[in-house]
Design an enzyme around this catalytic site. Structure first.
Site, PDB file in Angstrom:
ATOM      1  NE  ARG A 178      -0.216  -0.476   4.993  1.00 22.91           N
ATOM      2  CZ  ARG A 178      -0.874  -1.075   6.008  1.00 22.91           C
ATOM      3  NH1 ARG A 178      -1.961  -1.765   6.041  1.00 22.91           N
ATOM      4  NH2 ARG A 178       0.009  -1.348   7.078  1.00 22.91           N
ATOM      5  CE1 TYR A 356       6.894  -1.026  14.461  1.00 24.05           C
ATOM      6  CE2 TYR A 356       6.817   1.349  15.480  1.00 24.05           C
ATOM      7  CZ  TYR A 356       7.003   0.528  14.307  1.00 24.05           C
ATOM      8  OH  TYR A 356       6.548   0.921  12.945  1.00 24.05           O
ATOM      9  CD  GLU A 379       8.262   4.326   8.858  1.00 23.83           C
ATOM     10  OE1 GLU A 379       7.279   4.918   9.076  1.00 23.83           O
ATOM     11  OE2 GLU A 379       8.698   3.622   9.601  1.00 23.83           O
TER      12      GLU A 379
END
Ligand SMILES: *[C@@H]1O[C@H](CO)[C@@H](O)[C@H](O)[C@H]1NC(C)=O
Ligand SMILES: *[C@@H]1O[C@H](CO)[C@@H](O)[C@H](O)[C@H]1NC(C)=O
Ligand SMILES: *[C@@H]1O[C@H](CO)[C@@H](O)[C@H](O)[C@H]1NC(C)=O
Ligand SMILES: *[C@@H]1O[C@H](CO)[C@@H](O)[C@H](O)[C@H]1NC(C)=O
Ligand SMILES: [Zn+2]
Length: 418
Positions: A178, A356, A379
């Site tokens: 995506r 994380y 990102e």
């Protein structure tokens, strides 16, 4: 105010039966939940994906960094109760799916590749092929294999001196289906490095660029095939013993595989690590490229959306940083600064596992197994989540390019022939 506008828009939307396909996200709500203390973070980290109900698009990377959750109408009350009980600030975007663009809306004419568009994979390959003909002195391709569904995968090599054994900058994009803007960036790099005379004297001087513009073409095409599929992330493989499709390519690499931040459930839509390490042909292909050119690749960048973050190893743990983490950190900061100077946004820089941990990512493999000295996951976009508007590509891609120029200057300085 913003919320009200969204509601009005929603009501005005007219949906002709033929033109308007069923979109399961139409009435979903995006909740951006922003933790203010340790308890908030802790509670948020316990939230899990629930198929067809709760999709966690982004996890918090620290205090005051939002966790973004897409929630189906029947689960809204549950999350509303969660945030009000804990008193966590939250922002809403209603009717989330009504704003998805049609993948085909700006489909290109065959004779005119629009680099500022979300193109079909087939068109990307055709354009690359044309470049190898028109700019054969700089652009070549190597067939590196096939995706699970049999799509051809090519590694694009940009070099002014192919036999010069220059240091290599290796870039891949779109392992997550995506994240369309990631591959748009890779294609922009290919076009600009391939065609621009100026790039020959700058970015390509003494450096070879190897670019795999779309790691997960099957997932990408699937995410283009309908609005309900728009948020597909994984590959499209099918492994025996269950009915669900796909593996998270960025949990599938053979380094500390499966240790943390993964799911063993094949039906998990986000972070299923696969039945074994390198179960996916696409991740094998990337690893083989790294192995083949291991002595020359000095920088590996895996392009993702949305951030804006630049993260470096380790991803599998938050306990230890690599010995040389400072140079990884500093280079990322310089890259971010140059994007800011070009008018773009700042990237937050940190180790990938800091907030994380997630094992089996390509950067950990590049750094830990292959020994590539600089490895990043970048990102790219901010805001808009995964639905980055096509019309803004023209603005942001040239800004990000400045970051890549900075990468090349640094790699030349540290590893170039003296
Ligand atoms: C979204 O809500 C509208 C209005 O309540 C309803 O007509 C439509 O069927 C819903 N769409 C989906 C996909 O649930
Ligand atoms: C939290 O983030 C918001 C928006 O990014 C910013 O305006 C605010 O100052 C931040 N608050 C703290 C305590 O860092
Ligand atoms: C490739 O080049 C041919 C011949 O110039 C042209 O007809 C075709 O449209 C081009 N395709 C793309 C995708 O650029
Ligand atoms: C590079 O090497 C190949 C194979 O050895 C040779 O065919 C080619 O002509 C060389 N290219 C240049 C630019 O020297
Ligand atoms: Zn991603």
């Amino acid at each position: 105010m913003a919320r009200w506008v969204v509601i009005v828009f929603g009501l005005l939307q007219i949906c002709w039966p033929a033109a308007c396909e069923e979109n399961k996200y139409a009435n979903y709500t995006l909740m951006k939940i922003t933790p203010q203390n340790g308890e908030h973070l802790e509670e948020l980290s316990k939230l899990q994906h629930v198929p067809e109900s709760i999709e966690i698009l982004k996890r918090s990377r620290g205090l005051n960094r939002s966790t973004d959750i897409l929630v189906a109408p029947h689960k809204r009350a549950f999350l509303d109760e969660f945030v009000s009980r804990l008193r966590i600030p939250v922002q809403y975007k209603l009717n989330y799916g009504w704003f998805f663009q049609e993948a085909s809306s700006q489909a290109i004419k065959k004779d005119d590749y629009n680099v500022f568009a979300y193109n079909a994979y087939e068109d990307m390959l055709a354009f690359i092929n044309n470049l190898t003909i028109q700019f054969s002195n700089v652009v070549t391709v190597q067939n590196v294999g096939q995706s699970y569904e049999g799509r051809k995968m090519v590694l694009v090599k940009l070099s002014t001196n192919p036999n010069g054994s220059n240091p290599i900058i290796f870039i891949d994009a779109g392992v997550h289906a995506r994240e369309w803007a990631a591959s748009a960036m890779a294609m922009y790099l290919i076009r600009r490095l391939g065609r621009s005379p100026r790039a020959r004297k700058r970015e390509l001087r003494g450096i070879d660029w190897y670019i795999l513009p779309l790691v997960n073409p099957d997932g990408y095409e699937f995410s283009r095939s309908g609005k309900s599929n728009r948020l597909w992330r994984k590959t499209r493989s099918k492994h025996t013993g269950h009915d669900c499709y796909g593996v998270d390519g960025n949990r599938n690499y053979g380094f500390r595989w499966g240790e943390k931040g993964i799911s063993k459930d094949p039906c998990n839509p986000e972070i299923y690590a696969g039945p074994k390490e390198f179960s996916e042909p696409e991740t094998q292909i990337v690893a083989t490229i790294m192995q083949t050119y291991k002595d020359r690749i000095k920088l590996y960048v895996s392009l993702h959306t949305y951030g804006p973050y630049m993260v470096y190893p380790w991803g599998f743990t938050d306990y230890i940083a690599p010995e040389k983490w400072e140079r990884l950190h500093n280079l990322a900061r310089m890259v971010s600064d140059s994007v800011v100077r070009a008018g773009g946004h700042r990237f937050e820089v940190m180790s990938s596992g800091q907030w994380y941990p997630a094992a089996g990512g390509s950067c950990d493999y590049a750094y830990g197994v292959i020994g590539i000295p600089y490895a990043y996951s970048m990102e790219l976009t901010e805001n808009f989540e995964f639905i980055f508007p096509e019309e803004l590509l023209e603005v942001v891609l040239p800004q990000f390019f400045e970051g890549f120029t900075t990468f090349s200057i640094h790699i030349r300085r540290e590893f170039g022939k003296k």
